[in-house]
Scaffold this active site. Sequence first.
Site, PDB file in Angstrom:
ATOM      1  N   CYS A 109       0.818  -1.222   0.000  1.00 60.26           N
ATOM      2  CA  CYS A 109       0.000   0.000   0.000  1.00 60.26           C
ATOM      3  C   CYS A 109       0.850   1.270   0.000  1.00 60.26           C
ATOM      4  CB  CYS A 109      -0.947  -0.007   1.184  1.00 60.26           C
ATOM      5  SG  CYS A 109      -2.049  -1.424   1.154  1.00 60.26           S
ATOM      6  N   HIS A 250      -3.329   7.093   1.999  1.00 63.07           N
ATOM      7  CA  HIS A 250      -3.745   5.779   1.525  1.00 63.07           C
ATOM      8  C   HIS A 250      -5.118   5.475   2.118  1.00 63.07           C
ATOM      9  CE1 HIS A 250      -4.103   1.597   0.792  1.00 63.07           C
ATOM     10  NE2 HIS A 250      -3.768   1.225   2.009  1.00 63.07           N
ATOM     11  N   ASN A 280     -10.136  -0.476   0.254  1.00 62.18           N
ATOM     12  CA  ASN A 280      -8.677  -0.338   0.202  1.00 62.18           C
ATOM     13  C   ASN A 280      -8.169  -0.975  -1.096  1.00 62.18           C
ATOM     14  OD1 ASN A 280      -5.907  -0.723   0.448  1.00 62.18           O
ATOM     15  ND2 ASN A 280      -5.985  -1.407   2.569  1.00 62.18           N
TER      16      ASN A 280
END
Length: 325
Positions: A109, A250, A280
């Site tokens: 990520c 993020h 996500n």
Amino acid sequence: MAITGSGSAVPANLLDNQGLTKLVDTSDEWITTRTGIRQRRLADKSESLAALATAAGRKALAASGITAQDLDLILLATSTPDDLFGSACQIQGELRASNAVAFDLTAACSGFVFGLVTASQYIRTGTYQNILLIGADILSRWVDWQDRRTCVLFGDGAGSVVLQANSCDRLLGFELKSDGSQNNDLNLAYKPESTALSESVNVGKGNFQPITMNGKEVYRFAVQKVPEVIDKALFRANLSVDQIDWLLLHQANQRIIDAVRSRLNIPEHKVISNLAYYGNTSAASIPLALDEAVQQGKIKPGDVIVTSGFGAGLSWGAAIFQWGR
Ligand code: ACO
């Protein structure tokens, strides 16, 4: 260097929280209050990582006004390539970017932020003029859809930006970090089985296992480390927190975004978040949210954006840049 265009692409298939209740023992209320996620886009069997990434890349090229032939480098941040040897070359082929070298970068990520910093170094040294950076992931391939602790979190997508040489350097500051001592908190690990080739030679043939995560530890890590790394990047940029226009983290969990915002004393209206609609999406989440905010006319040329990625590794980083030429 300057970031001169953005683009994004997501799969058509949509699964909302209600849909997940048919797979695991969960509820829309639990997912929404604990994460802020309401729905996610999921790639079906016919949708490749390279195709999603290429679609996002094409849009970023169009927005920046350059062609694929102008590209010197294509950098693909992903943890879920179609091919373990890398997917960046497939994208280069699809785009017919025959002058560009292409390779993958893996940092989960944090991939987009690590990619942004990596790409900008090639420009700063004068090596390359035009770079396509893509963050793309199809984590749905690696999620255990029976595990309610993880399957509610992730979605698929791709986002992209074009970086170009510019007389004024718009990357104002950055800081990147890794801590392998906490590696076990978030994994998509390969599990080898011993396979005998002869009496004395064995190889470890096996498969990757679904994502495992110690959610509480990753949460604690993010809320502590992200404000620190942003502070460091602000220091390097010689900027104070009130000089930033947008906080773009993020997109992992709305509670993490809120906690980081509050620790940094950034007003709510400066936060960019589209996590509710996509979940996500790992390396894609920052450029996906960036592109959406640019399309909506929120982010304008000259705006100062603080971005931070964090996740498996563990890895984390922050980059501060000014949008546009
Ligand atoms: N639905 C209903 N109940 C659930 C679900 C679910 N989907 N998932 C867990 N629960 C239950 C648990 O079993 C537990 O029940 P128990 O108390 O009876 O044992 C209870 O809810 C609380 O579980 P916790 O794990 O303590 O929940 P928490 O409040 O920590 O939230 C979450 C979990 C959302 C995962 C949070 O920890 C988090 O966001 N962590 C960070 C994740 C992250 O940011 N990852 C980013 C990196 S991703 C990458 O790099 C690829």
